[in-house]
Design an enzyme around this catalytic site. Structure first.
Site, mmCIF file in Angstrom:
data_model
loop_
_atom_site.group_PDB
_atom_site.id
_atom_site.type_symbol
_atom_site.label_atom_id
_atom_site.label_comp_id
_atom_site.label_asym_id
_atom_site.label_seq_id
_atom_site.Cartn_x
_atom_site.Cartn_y
_atom_site.Cartn_z
ATOM 1 N N GLU A 193 0.847 -1.192 0.000
ATOM 2 C CA GLU A 193 0.000 0.000 0.000
ATOM 3 C C GLU A 193 0.883 1.243 0.000
ATOM 4 O O GLU A 193 1.529 1.558 1.002
ATOM 5 C CB GLU A 193 -0.924 0.002 1.223
ATOM 6 C CG GLU A 193 -1.799 1.246 1.304
ATOM 7 C CD GLU A 193 -2.573 1.350 2.610
ATOM 8 O OE1 GLU A 193 -2.923 2.487 2.993
ATOM 9 O OE2 GLU A 193 -2.826 0.303 3.245
ATOM 10 N N ARG A 196 0.611 10.302 0.153
ATOM 11 C CA ARG A 196 0.972 11.399 1.049
ATOM 12 C C ARG A 196 2.190 12.171 0.551
ATOM 13 O O ARG A 196 2.603 13.136 1.196
ATOM 14 C CB ARG A 196 1.280 10.861 2.452
ATOM 15 C CG ARG A 196 0.118 10.166 3.124
ATOM 16 C CD ARG A 196 0.497 9.743 4.522
ATOM 17 N NE ARG A 196 -0.383 8.723 5.056
ATOM 18 C CZ ARG A 196 -0.217 8.124 6.227
ATOM 19 N NH1 ARG A 196 0.806 8.443 6.983
ATOM 20 N NH2 ARG A 196 -1.059 7.200 6.631
ATOM 21 N N LYS A 213 -11.354 -1.181 6.067
ATOM 22 C CA LYS A 213 -10.212 -0.849 6.912
ATOM 23 C C LYS A 213 -10.797 -0.342 8.238
ATOM 24 O O LYS A 213 -11.796 0.382 8.235
ATOM 25 C CB LYS A 213 -9.411 0.248 6.207
ATOM 26 C CG LYS A 213 -8.245 0.841 6.980
ATOM 27 C CD LYS A 213 -7.587 1.905 6.093
ATOM 28 C CE LYS A 213 -6.488 2.644 6.819
ATOM 29 N NZ LYS A 213 -5.833 3.632 5.927
#
Length: 205
Positions: free
Chosen positions: A42, A46, A129
């Protein structure tokens, strides 16, 4: 090949959550993680180079690269264009949820409350999640949420460490966990990353 969300969650007990600052680190990190038994990667959106990192990691044989911290349909489209095989978001909004479902991509939206899960289930989702896991009440909170939503399955992420991951994985509602401990800060040490990945890959509930 298009993977289902269940197939992504079953690739390994831990999905590394990666914040990559240098493009040249992408391939060595991916190679070490895959070699250690963690193929689902993943890459969080960012950093300005996240999409390029995804493209580089996708070249590594065996790597299944996804985009994390996807916040809106525009970021979803960018991640898909970069070749993402799964999408992870910190929360769930109707615009992002509908766009992700329409795309057919494996999608793990973030949830922390019963209302979040109900919103997702109303959209036809059942894989989530749980984020931020530790500060949202930890394992007791997830167990409490899993009881009324017995068809839901989760990938807890946020504050989970190697020492605590096994406790989470022992919960039947948990299919995998997200972990940021796999790539220590500083210069890339491929041997150390592979060691950490092997230890994480051996975690089974």
């Amino acid at each position: 090949m298009t993977l289902t969300v269940d197939q992504v969650m079953e690739l390994a007990p831990v999905i590394p959550v990666l914040v990559i600052e240098r493009i040249e680190d992408a391939a060595p990190i991916a190679e070490a993680l895959v070699k250690g038994g963690l193929p689902a990667l993943e890459v969080t959106m960012r950093t300005p180079i996240a999409l390029d990192v995804m493209r580089e990691m996708a070249k590594v044989p065996g790597a299944v690269v996804g985009a994390g911290t996807v916040l809106n349909p525009a970021q979803l489209d960018a991640a898909l264009e970069a070749g993402a095989q799964f999408i992870v978001s910190p929360g769930l909004t109707e615009p992002l949820g509908k766009a992700a479902i329409a795309s057919g991509i494996a999608f793990l939206p973030g949830t922390a409350t019963a209302a979040d899960i109900m919103r997702g289930m109303d959209m036809g989702l059942s894989r989530f999640k749980f984020f931020p896991a530790e500060t949202s009440g930890g394992l007791p909170a997830l167990k409490a949420l899993a009881a009324p939503f017995n068809t839901a399955r989760f990938c807890p992420t946020g504050g989970i460490r190697f020492e605590t991951a096994g406790n989470w994985l022992a919960e039947p509602a948990v299919k995998c966990v997200g972990g940021s401990w796999l790539v220590p800060k500083g210069p890339v040490d491929a041997h150390r990353i592979e060691e950490l990945a092997r230890a994480a890959a051996s975690l089974r509930g």
